[in-house]
Design a protein around this motif. Structure first.
Motif, mmCIF file in Angstrom:
data_model
loop_
_atom_site.group_PDB
_atom_site.id
_atom_site.type_symbol
_atom_site.label_atom_id
_atom_site.label_comp_id
_atom_site.label_asym_id
_atom_site.label_seq_id
_atom_site.Cartn_x
_atom_site.Cartn_y
_atom_site.Cartn_z
ATOM 1 N N GLY A 130 0.721 -1.098 0.111
ATOM 2 C CA GLY A 130 0.030 -0.010 -0.080
ATOM 3 C C GLY A 130 0.768 1.193 0.073
ATOM 4 N N GLN A 131 2.288 1.117 0.042
ATOM 5 C CA GLN A 131 3.119 2.371 0.266
ATOM 6 C C GLN A 131 3.896 2.343 -1.206
ATOM 7 O OE1 GLN A 131 4.672 1.746 4.211
ATOM 8 N NE2 GLN A 131 3.623 3.552 4.721
ATOM 9 N N VAL A 132 4.480 1.157 -1.533
ATOM 10 C CA VAL A 132 5.460 1.217 -2.475
ATOM 11 C C VAL A 132 5.151 0.152 -3.481
ATOM 12 C CG1 VAL A 132 7.696 0.847 -3.023
ATOM 13 C CG2 VAL A 132 7.398 1.989 -1.017
ATOM 14 N N ASP A 133 5.135 0.708 -4.741
ATOM 15 C CA ASP A 133 4.900 -0.336 -5.742
ATOM 16 C C ASP A 133 5.958 -0.157 -6.631
ATOM 17 O OD1 ASP A 133 4.391 -2.243 -8.018
ATOM 18 O OD2 ASP A 133 2.225 -1.185 -8.106
ATOM 19 N N GLN A 226 15.927 9.579 2.443
ATOM 20 C CA GLN A 226 15.395 9.060 3.537
ATOM 21 C C GLN A 226 14.077 9.247 3.890
ATOM 22 O OE1 GLN A 226 17.174 6.760 5.251
ATOM 23 N NE2 GLN A 226 15.530 6.457 6.406
ATOM 24 N N GLY A 227 12.931 8.634 3.979
ATOM 25 C CA GLY A 227 11.813 8.803 4.304
ATOM 26 C C GLY A 227 11.651 8.621 5.835
ATOM 27 N N PRO A 228 10.389 9.123 6.308
ATOM 28 C CA PRO A 228 9.098 9.691 5.676
ATOM 29 C C PRO A 228 9.378 10.910 5.089
ATOM 30 C CG PRO A 228 8.735 9.686 7.994
ATOM 31 C CD PRO A 228 10.099 8.847 7.848
ATOM 32 N N SER A 229 8.747 11.353 4.071
ATOM 33 C CA SER A 229 8.525 12.611 3.763
ATOM 34 C C SER A 229 7.570 12.939 2.791
ATOM 35 C CB SER A 229 9.953 12.945 2.737
ATOM 36 O OG SER A 229 10.127 14.390 2.308
ATOM 37 N N THR A 230 7.369 14.270 2.039
ATOM 38 C CA THR A 230 6.309 14.258 1.299
ATOM 39 C C THR A 230 6.793 15.011 0.004
ATOM 40 O OG1 THR A 230 5.948 16.787 1.897
ATOM 41 C CG2 THR A 230 4.697 14.916 3.173
ATOM 42 N N PHE A 231 5.942 15.036 -1.074
ATOM 43 C CA PHE A 231 6.521 15.468 -2.441
ATOM 44 C C PHE A 231 6.518 17.075 -2.225
ATOM 45 C CE2 PHE A 231 4.910 11.459 -4.722
ATOM 46 C CZ PHE A 231 6.022 11.157 -5.164
ATOM 47 N N ALA A 232 5.707 17.622 -1.391
ATOM 48 C CA ALA A 232 5.705 19.160 -1.095
ATOM 49 C C ALA A 232 6.978 19.495 -0.677
ATOM 50 C CB ALA A 232 4.557 19.413 -0.283
ATOM 51 N N HIS A 244 6.011 17.383 -10.999
ATOM 52 C CA HIS A 244 7.049 16.800 -11.543
ATOM 53 C C HIS A 244 7.408 15.563 -10.783
ATOM 54 C CE1 HIS A 244 11.073 16.882 -13.636
ATOM 55 N NE2 HIS A 244 11.206 16.380 -12.711
ATOM 56 N N LEU A 245 7.576 15.596 -9.421
ATOM 57 C CA LEU A 245 8.243 14.544 -8.691
ATOM 58 C C LEU A 245 6.847 13.464 -8.872
ATOM 59 C CD1 LEU A 245 9.595 16.440 -5.546
ATOM 60 C CD2 LEU A 245 10.856 15.132 -7.736
ATOM 61 N N LYS A 246 5.819 13.816 -8.714
ATOM 62 C CA LYS A 246 4.672 12.721 -8.832
ATOM 63 C C LYS A 246 4.617 11.851 -10.081
ATOM 64 C CE LYS A 246 1.339 14.848 -5.820
ATOM 65 N NZ LYS A 246 -0.011 15.676 -5.591
ATOM 66 N N GLU A 247 5.011 12.684 -11.174
ATOM 67 C CA GLU A 247 5.285 11.895 -12.632
ATOM 68 C C GLU A 247 6.303 11.006 -12.683
ATOM 69 O OE1 GLU A 247 4.449 11.190 -16.507
ATOM 70 O OE2 GLU A 247 3.147 12.510 -15.390
ATOM 71 N N TYR A 248 7.417 11.163 -11.884
ATOM 72 C CA TYR A 248 8.276 10.311 -12.129
ATOM 73 C C TYR A 248 8.631 9.364 -11.090
ATOM 74 C CZ TYR A 248 9.641 12.913 -16.413
ATOM 75 O OH TYR A 248 9.334 13.465 -17.608
ATOM 76 N N ALA A 252 5.804 5.613 -5.592
ATOM 77 C CA ALA A 252 5.311 5.991 -4.241
ATOM 78 C C ALA A 252 3.585 5.971 -4.010
ATOM 79 C CB ALA A 252 5.799 7.562 -3.553
ATOM 80 N N VAL A 253 2.924 4.996 -4.005
ATOM 81 C CA VAL A 253 1.708 4.661 -4.238
ATOM 82 C C VAL A 253 0.737 5.923 -3.419
ATOM 83 C CG1 VAL A 253 -0.242 3.022 -3.810
ATOM 84 C CG2 VAL A 253 2.061 2.295 -4.617
ATOM 85 N N SER A 254 0.999 6.110 -2.191
ATOM 86 C CA SER A 254 0.200 6.898 -1.425
ATOM 87 C C SER A 254 0.270 8.485 -1.672
ATOM 88 C CB SER A 254 0.202 6.534 0.159
ATOM 89 O OG SER A 254 1.573 6.725 0.444
ATOM 90 N N GLY A 255 1.272 8.578 -2.675
ATOM 91 C CA GLY A 255 1.535 9.849 -2.751
ATOM 92 C C GLY A 255 2.679 10.763 -1.588
#
Length: 531
Positions: A130-133, A226-232, A244-248, A252-255
């Motif tokens: 549910g977190q990584v694919d 190193q996670g946890p972190s957010t795209f923001a 941009h980060l979400k596209e590539y 990161a399944v949950s965003g």
């Protein structure tokens, strides 16, 4: 009076621009090198492969976008193949499987760059939860595909048959090829060569001379975070947008970036490749090969579950000009409607829509099913189809994108009442006059059903891909003996339990009705069917 010569030269140059920029379409040679093999190609096979090469170049703007993806991802693909010890020539297979679209999804839920089903992904060491694919990570998924291919080549001892095993499983390839190519270094490709390898050759020929030609001077960078972190937070850190980060980083399944070490992908200048505008149905809409498995399989790799092959923007499959169905323009119905109403919704005349899909006026459009918006073909990519219980001539024609009248004519069969489960229908060559249709005995219609030859019918080519992949050699028939039970202990996963009993994750999920979230609980009793 002024001379018209300068105007003529200008007009000539304008006409020449597309050919200068786009280049000539590569031609299929009579001989080429693949991995450690020398491949000779017969004239008929060259014509067949050339059609697929030409299709890649049919739309220059779409080819440019696809080429940009190749330029971005291919250096990483090459690196990972080398690291595992797989010939770099296998890199063109990822273009064939997904068009290098990281979140491509087939109709059989095969996902990612290399089109893995979840069970097979876990078997080659990819993380899928549910977190990584990791099927959507170019480096991780390529390592998984390389591991898969190298293992199969170790058994088959031939990179051509190993490549085909990516489509039909190791067991399927062993049954299909036997030992005829083991250790062989020279291979002739002819009309009878497996279609999947010929499709691969088309991609190799189409792209190997073009890599770098349309380079956009962009470079995909890999950054260890190193996670946890957010795209923001990461967007501010690296000076790019969240989109941009979400596209590539669709892995990161949950965003969000979960705890642990991860590889973040981004383009240094922060610019995204521009997707072309897809025009209305003109016959020039780009086609993609997928794959998608694109597309294509149940755990037992049944050809019936391999089609239709869906490619393109599957998130907008209900809108026209977004997807291809078996390399033809198509659309998915969102809800039930009359042909007239549905045709109106997609901007097409009812008569044309019904003709393209062999629909009668009284028939309705069914939700979830795929329909064509351009003319279907006179033959399918695969040679045969095994009739499954409940199928009709129309549903088979839609499954493979073959015209209904052609399907009937090839098999000298006119009515659904003449169909019987297990019939081996021809999808390419017309059946000879007086030739009876072979019948293969099939179990009741279930996704993991097994088949066995009941008559002296010719062997039937099975097709599917790791777009659908649980290795065929691991398939087990449903036993008649009493099942065993396993009580889940702390720390156990479906994968660890499947290894313990020498079964697949998909089999465990099927036997115990476990959903796509793969959730099991401590103390839960799982049914284990004996091989």
């Amino acid at each position: 009076m002024t001379s018209s010569k300068p105007l003529f030269i200008l007009f000539y140059l304008i006409l020449s621009i597309p050919s200068i920029v786009f280049g000539q379409i590569p031609q299929v040679p009579a001989q080429l090198e693949f991995a450690d093999l020398t491949i000779s190609i017969t004239p008929q096979a060259r014509r067949e492969i050339q059609l697929d090469v030409d299709a890649q170049y049919r739309n220059p703007s779409y080819f440019k976008v696809k080429q940009d993806r190749v330029n971005l991802f291919m250096p990483i693909v090459e690196r990972e193949l080398r690291a595992v010890g797989v010939p770099e020539d296998l890199k063109y297979l990822v273009i064939q499987e997904s068009g290098l679209i990281g979140d491509a999804v087939s109709t059989s839920n095969a996902v990612g760059f290399w089109q893995f089903k979840q069970g097979t992904a876990e078997e080659v060491g990819l993380r899928v939860d549910g977190q990584v694919d990791e099927r959507k990570s170019i480096a991780a998924s390529t390592r998984g595909a390389a591991t898969y291919l190298k293992k199969h080549n170790g058994v088959l001892n031939n990179w051509m048959t190993a490549l085909v095993s990516y489509q039909m499983g190791l067991g399927g390839a062993k049954a299909y090829f036997g030992n005829q190519y083991s250790g062989k270094k020279t291979i002739e490709v002819d009309r009878n060569t497996h279609w999947y390898f010929k499709k691969y050759l088309a991609h190799k020929i189409a792209y190997e001379g073009q890599i770098g030609y349309f380079a956009s001077n962009q470079q995909l960078s890999e950054v260890q975070i190193q996670g946890p972190s957010t795209f923001a937070a990461l967007a501010k850190r690296f000076g790019v947008s969240e989109d941009h980060l979400k596209e590539y980083n669709k892995w990161a399944v949950s965003g969000k970036i979960p705890a642990g070490n991860h590889t973040l992908y981004l383009i240094k200048d922060g610019k995204l490749p521009v997707e072309p505008t897809v025009q209305k149905s003109t016959g020039t809409t780009p086609k993609t090969t997928s794959t998608a498995s694109t597309t294509k399989a149940s755990p037992s790799y049944k050809q019936a579950n391999s089609y239709p092959r869906i490619s393109g923007n599957t998130t907008k499959a209900n809108e026209p000009n977004q997807i291809t169905v078996n390399d033809l323009e198509g659309v998915q119905a969102a809800k039930s409607a009359s042909p007239g109403r549905f045709a109106e919704q997609i901007g097409m005349k009812e008569k044309k829509f019904r003709k393209l899909n062999d629909l009668q006026e009284e028939e309705s459009v069914e939700p979830g099913k795929y329909y064509y918006t351009e003319k279907k073909k006179t033959s399918a990519e695969v040679a045969t189809h095994i009739v499954q219980p409940g199928e009709s001539l129309w549903s088979i024609s839609q499954k493979y994108g073959i015209r209904l009248a052609t399907l009937k004519s090839k098999n000298r069969i006119r009515k659904d009442s003449e169909l019987k489960p297990g019939m081996v229908l021809n999808l390419q060559e017309p059946r000879k006059r007086g030739e009876s249709i072979p019948i293969i005995q099939v179990e009741d219609a279930k996704p993991t059903q097994q088949t066995r030859i009941e008559t002296q019918a010719p062997p039937v080519q099975e097709t599917s891909t790791p777009s659908q992949r649980i290795e065929k050699e691991q398939e087990v028939e449903k036993p008649s003996s009493t099942p065993r039970y396993h009580t889940v202990s702390q720390g156990e996963t479906l994968f660890s339990i499947s290894r313990k009993y020498s079964v697949t994750v998909d089999q465990l999920k099927s036997w115990n009705k476990i959903g796509s979230n793969n959730l099991i609980s401590i103390g839960q009793k799982l049914i284990i069917l004996n091989p």
